[in-house]
Design an enzyme around this catalytic site. Sequence first.
Site, mmCIF file in Angstrom:
data_model
loop_
_atom_site.group_PDB
_atom_site.id
_atom_site.type_symbol
_atom_site.label_atom_id
_atom_site.label_comp_id
_atom_site.label_asym_id
_atom_site.label_seq_id
_atom_site.Cartn_x
_atom_site.Cartn_y
_atom_site.Cartn_z
ATOM 1 N N THR A 198 -2.780 12.406 55.161
ATOM 2 C CA THR A 198 -2.478 11.213 55.974
ATOM 3 C C THR A 198 -0.971 10.945 55.991
ATOM 4 O OG1 THR A 198 -4.586 10.351 55.172
ATOM 5 C CG2 THR A 198 -3.230 8.862 56.484
ATOM 6 N N GLY A 252 -12.395 8.516 51.466
ATOM 7 C CA GLY A 252 -11.666 7.429 50.809
ATOM 8 C C GLY A 252 -10.942 6.530 51.793
ATOM 9 N N ASP A 253 -10.441 5.439 51.273
ATOM 10 C CA ASP A 253 -9.569 4.509 52.004
ATOM 11 C C ASP A 253 -8.922 3.650 50.901
ATOM 12 O OD1 ASP A 253 -9.179 3.599 55.032
ATOM 13 O OD2 ASP A 253 -9.220 1.767 53.873
ATOM 14 N N LYS A 283 -17.298 3.565 59.155
ATOM 15 C CA LYS A 283 -16.455 3.031 58.071
ATOM 16 C C LYS A 283 -17.352 2.280 57.105
ATOM 17 C CE LYS A 283 -12.074 2.795 56.943
ATOM 18 N NZ LYS A 283 -10.956 3.658 57.365
ATOM 19 N N LYS A 341 -9.570 7.175 66.956
ATOM 20 C CA LYS A 341 -8.717 8.027 66.131
ATOM 21 C C LYS A 341 -9.371 9.397 65.956
ATOM 22 C CE LYS A 341 -7.875 6.263 62.083
ATOM 23 N NZ LYS A 341 -7.567 5.923 60.671
#
Length: 461
Positions: free
Chosen positions: A225, A180-181, A141, A129
Amino acid sequence: MQRWFTMIIQTYREEATQYVRNVYETVMARNPGEVEFHQAVKEILDSLVPVLESNPQYIEHRILERIVEPERLIVFRVPWVDDNHNVQVNRGFRVQYNSALGPYKGGIRFHPSVNASIIKFLGFEQIFKNALTGQPIGGGKGGSDFDPKGKSDQEIMRFVQSFMTELYKYIGPDTDVPAGDIGVGGREIGYMFGQYKRIRGGHEAGVLTGKGIRYGGSLARTEATGYGCVYFVNEMLQSRGLSFKDRTVVVSGSGNVSIYAMFKAKELGAKVIACSDSDGYIYNQNGLDIQIVQRLKEVERKRIKDYVQEHPGTVYVEGCRGIWSLQCDIALPCATQNEIDREAAEWLVSNGVKAIGEGANMPSTLDAIEVFLANEVLFGPAKAANAGGVAVSALEMSQNSMRLSWTFEEVDRKLQNIMKNIFAESVSAAAKYGHQGNLVLGANAAGFKRVADAMIAQGVV
Ligand code: GLU
């Protein structure tokens, strides 16, 4: 002559297929039980057969064996004290997957389902990505099995401070830049940044992205996003002479990605009829009031079912899966991994869905993707469709390095260009490798090539 040529091609194809199979078997044997990780690897590897056929150098340099193995996986204890003075222990993770294109880059997820498999699948996808964005960022991640649901603000802060007290050793503006996620938004990034600064004793703005605007954040990062996903779907629609105008849209989730996807879809003339959280979904044929959803989720931190109290005309249904049985023109899965399985994909197709844009990471199972591709539904895979978030994170890093900030419009314009380029590159890679219109293959191939070429140039490291 013709026959010899066909035979050579055939040999390359067999070699590539066998190579991919061997690598996948090794991944399964080395990482037993990590089903999400296996799934993410399988999706990529299957796409790469035609790339390997015409680029035998990748086989020669053993790129696949190297790319599936993280450069580093850090696992650590996160002890903290809750409001009842009880000691709690969670597990923290950071996978530093691939640094061929730049510092490791990728979000932090706080959710009870987090384990090594989830972090590795997310980290692995992030490599491709990030490469697709065209920005100089590697893949990483992180996260924890900490459940932010129902925790007080003080508990969140104590947990985050403990998490960062270990994580700070491994990150830095030129090394690894988290963001963030799921479960990690502006509040959590703020606490992470505060603790990092306190330990390191300097204002290294570029160590995290998604920061508040007052201390080094980028305008439009919050929206990126969701907006990016809609920009990508818009490109897909336009390629078939369609648009968002007067279309019905179903969006799963009601977090950051979902909320801004809904706002942008509405701005482009669509009617957003449903969204969800992990308990259930709300549905209104006349369209949802997205401002209310935003206030409930972002400000009041309530559940989606509370929407119906303010909007009695709206239906609330317990459980999330049924959202895919609603008739819609465009579906944007923005909640979590594997939320669309084969059956849900079949519901969507039989109800005449035109386009899918994956705002979440790996929201469709491999079976579901097969259904979409077989039925020629426009399908924007996560690595392409949700790359807008990390792309603007990279723009935040640039602004931090230059110590200046761009206007909202400037960042938004750059985001639109990046999404357009990702679409164009995915389309042309799909065509080049003989799978016209298959954006899963196109996105994977285009992202992979960038990383693989950089890995070869940098030697065996
Ligand atoms: N968590 C987001 C993603 O899945 C954003 C990562 C970032 O901004 O670094 O891409």
